[in-house]
Design a protein around this motif. Structure first.
Motif, short mmCIF file in Angstrom:
data_model
loop_
_atom_site.label_atom_id
_atom_site.label_comp_id
_atom_site.label_asym_id
_atom_site.label_seq_id
_atom_site.Cartn_x
_atom_site.Cartn_y
_atom_site.Cartn_z
N ASN A 224 31.77 93.97 11.26
CA ASN A 224 32.00 94.95 12.32
C ASN A 224 31.78 96.39 11.86
O ASN A 224 31.76 97.31 12.68
CB ASN A 224 33.42 94.82 12.89
CG ASN A 224 33.56 93.58 13.77
OD1 ASN A 224 32.57 92.99 14.18
ND2 ASN A 224 34.79 93.19 14.05
N MET B 229 40.57 79.91 10.33
CA MET B 229 41.83 80.63 10.56
C MET B 229 42.74 80.50 9.34
O MET B 229 43.37 81.46 8.92
CB MET B 229 42.51 80.07 11.81
CG MET B 229 43.87 80.71 12.10
SD MET B 229 43.68 82.45 12.61
CE MET B 229 43.03 82.19 14.26
N LYS B 230 42.81 79.26 8.76
CA LYS B 230 43.67 79.06 7.60
C LYS B 230 43.23 79.94 6.44
O LYS B 230 44.06 80.54 5.75
CB LYS B 230 43.66 77.59 7.20
CG LYS B 230 44.60 77.28 6.03
CD LYS B 230 44.59 75.80 5.72
CE LYS B 230 45.51 75.49 4.56
NZ LYS B 230 45.51 74.04 4.23
N THR B 231 41.90 80.01 6.22
CA THR B 231 41.38 80.84 5.12
C THR B 231 41.74 82.31 5.32
O THR B 231 42.15 83.00 4.38
CB THR B 231 39.87 80.69 5.01
OG1 THR B 231 39.57 79.31 4.76
CG2 THR B 231 39.31 81.54 3.87
N ALA B 232 41.57 82.78 6.56
CA ALA B 232 41.90 84.17 6.85
C ALA B 232 43.38 84.45 6.62
O ALA B 232 43.76 85.49 6.08
CB ALA B 232 41.53 84.50 8.30
N LEU B 233 44.25 83.50 7.00
CA LEU B 233 45.69 83.69 6.84
C LEU B 233 46.05 83.75 5.37
O LEU B 233 46.84 84.60 4.94
CB LEU B 233 46.44 82.55 7.53
CG LEU B 233 47.97 82.60 7.42
CD1 LEU B 233 48.51 83.90 8.02
CD2 LEU B 233 48.60 81.39 8.10
N GLU C 137 43.65 90.48 10.72
CA GLU C 137 43.02 89.17 10.90
C GLU C 137 41.60 89.34 11.46
O GLU C 137 40.67 88.67 11.02
CB GLU C 137 43.85 88.31 11.85
CG GLU C 137 43.30 86.91 12.01
CD GLU C 137 44.17 86.05 12.91
OE1 GLU C 137 43.65 85.07 13.46
OE2 GLU C 137 45.37 86.37 13.05
N GLU C 138 41.43 90.28 12.39
CA GLU C 138 40.12 90.54 12.96
C GLU C 138 39.17 91.11 11.91
O GLU C 138 38.01 90.69 11.80
CB GLU C 138 40.24 91.51 14.13
CG GLU C 138 38.93 92.09 14.65
CD GLU C 138 37.99 91.04 15.22
OE1 GLU C 138 36.79 91.32 15.31
OE2 GLU C 138 38.46 89.93 15.57
N THR D 231 39.37 90.75 8.67
CA THR D 231 39.10 89.72 7.68
C THR D 231 38.10 88.70 8.20
O THR D 231 37.22 88.23 7.48
CB THR D 231 40.41 89.01 7.28
OG1 THR D 231 41.33 89.98 6.77
CG2 THR D 231 40.17 87.95 6.23
N ARG D 232 38.22 88.35 9.48
CA ARG D 232 37.34 87.35 10.07
C ARG D 232 35.94 87.90 10.35
O ARG D 232 34.94 87.19 10.25
CB ARG D 232 37.96 86.83 11.37
CG ARG D 232 37.22 85.64 11.99
CD ARG D 232 37.99 85.04 13.16
NE ARG D 232 38.24 86.02 14.19
CZ ARG D 232 39.45 86.47 14.54
NH1 ARG D 232 40.52 86.03 13.91
NH2 ARG D 232 39.60 87.36 15.50
N ASN D 233 35.87 89.19 10.67
CA ASN D 233 34.59 89.79 11.06
C ASN D 233 34.31 91.08 10.28
O ASN D 233 34.27 92.17 10.85
CB ASN D 233 34.57 90.10 12.56
CG ASN D 233 34.68 88.84 13.40
OD1 ASN D 233 33.92 87.91 13.23
ND2 ASN D 233 35.65 88.82 14.31
N ALA E 164 38.33 93.46 2.73
CA ALA E 164 37.44 92.81 3.69
C ALA E 164 36.33 93.75 4.14
O ALA E 164 35.17 93.34 4.27
CB ALA E 164 38.25 92.33 4.91
#
Length: 326
Positions: A59, A1-5, A51-52, A54-56, A148
């Motif tokens: 998709n 989460m920190k990396t994504a932020l 955030e979604e 960046t994290r995935n 991303a």
């Protein structure tokens, strides 16, 4: 989460360039078949969606078309080798990746036209990147999420290479508008090893000072076709950003067009025509003034086409006709 932020915060900085330092006012208007639209370049981005994304980044959807299935695509799935090995993908032929622009998807242009041009010309794998989940969001959100999405495309191409052995130097990445910056980031993710990266009127608003935009190091050979780079409200970036930059008819407006969107779309129409005919040839220019006044007298160089081994550098102008094949 920190990396994504942290990543999202770094992306947000890309929007911090004062408006007076850009060629755009806060509101950019464009006209298409649905009427007049307005982009607010200071609109608050959708941070939850970013955030979604960046994290995935996996998709994204990847749809394969070949001469065995030119109309009905096959879905290739990241980290699912069987989806690839059971498809019509052929690692022995070139792979062409196409990324659409803002407010679009796999079924909208330029995908059908470019796909048809290639499959009519030669035996290739066409992979359409569908990144609609981000592309359908507000413009400022889409801009921030492009890196991303592009990384996700690059990761998929790495997976494709690992599963099939398809070499990066037999891949041509093509993107329209925001999609041009998507494929730029994809090329960066695979270390600039793609044979070609082509930007079709790379999006301009919020990209002039953006380090995440398409750039020359994103592929072995990179090129851009600029068709709506006007100094006031042009939808394209309008300046030289790759190994070779083409400025058809000066790069700001196109014959037969009365709207920015028509000018903008002309880039993929011209490119598709060159895949078929390889007939549009530019003359090298040493200054932007020569581009504007059509006084370029340098060497000749073809715009577009499907040559994986194409190499060159510089800025080029050519004039075209109003209608296909231009």
């Amino acid at each position: 989460m920190k990396t994504a932020l942290l990543f999202l915060l770094s992306l947000t900085a890309a929007l911090a360039v004062p408006l007076e330092e850009r060629k755009y006012s806060r509101y950019v208007q464009y006209t298409d078949d649905d009427g007049v639209h307005t982009i607010d370049l200071e609109a608050e981005p959708d941070m939850a969606l970013l955030e979604e994304v960046t994290r995935n980044p996996e998709n994204n959807q990847y749809i394969l078309f070949t001469r065995r299935n030119p109309i009905s695509g096959q879905t290739l799935v990241m980290n699912n080798a069987q989806s690839i090995t059971s498809s019509n993908f052929n690692p022995a032929v070139p792979t062409v990746v196409i990324a659409h622009g803002w407010l679009s998807n796999q079924n909208t242009e330029p995908n059908p036209t470019i796909r048809a041009a290639y499959l009519s010309k030669s035996d290739v794998n066409i992979i359409t990147v569908d990144w609609r989940s981000l592309a359908s969001s507000g413009y400022t959100t889409a801009v921030l999420g492009v890196p991303a999405v592009g990384r996700g495309v690059g990761q998929f191409l790495t997976f494709l290479n690992q599963v099939t052995g398809a070499p990066f130097n037999r891949m041509h990445l093509i993107g329209f508008s925001l999609g041009a910056h998507v494929v730029g980031n994809a090329g960066r993710e695979i270390g600039g090893r793609a044979a070609r990266v082509t930007g079709l009127d790379p999006a301009g608003p919020l990209w002039s000072y953006n380090s995440n935009r398409l750039q020359a190091s994103d592929g072995i050979y990179t090129e851009s076709i600029h068709t709506d780079g006007g100094s006031v409200g042009g939808l394209g970036i309008g300046s030289a950003i790759t190994d070779v930059d083409f400025f058809p008819n000066g790069g700001n407006s196109q014959p037969g067009c009365v709207t920015n969107m028509c000018n903008h779309n002309r880039a993929w129409r011209l490119f598709a025509a060159t895949v078929t005919y390889n007939h549009l040839v530019g003359r090298q220019c040493t200054t932007t003034t020569q581009i504007t006044w059509n006084t370029c007298r340098g060497d000749s160089f073809p715009m577009g086409n499907d040559d994986l081994n194409k190499r060159g550098s510089g800025m080029y102008r050519m004039d075209t006709a109003r209608t296909y094949p231009y």
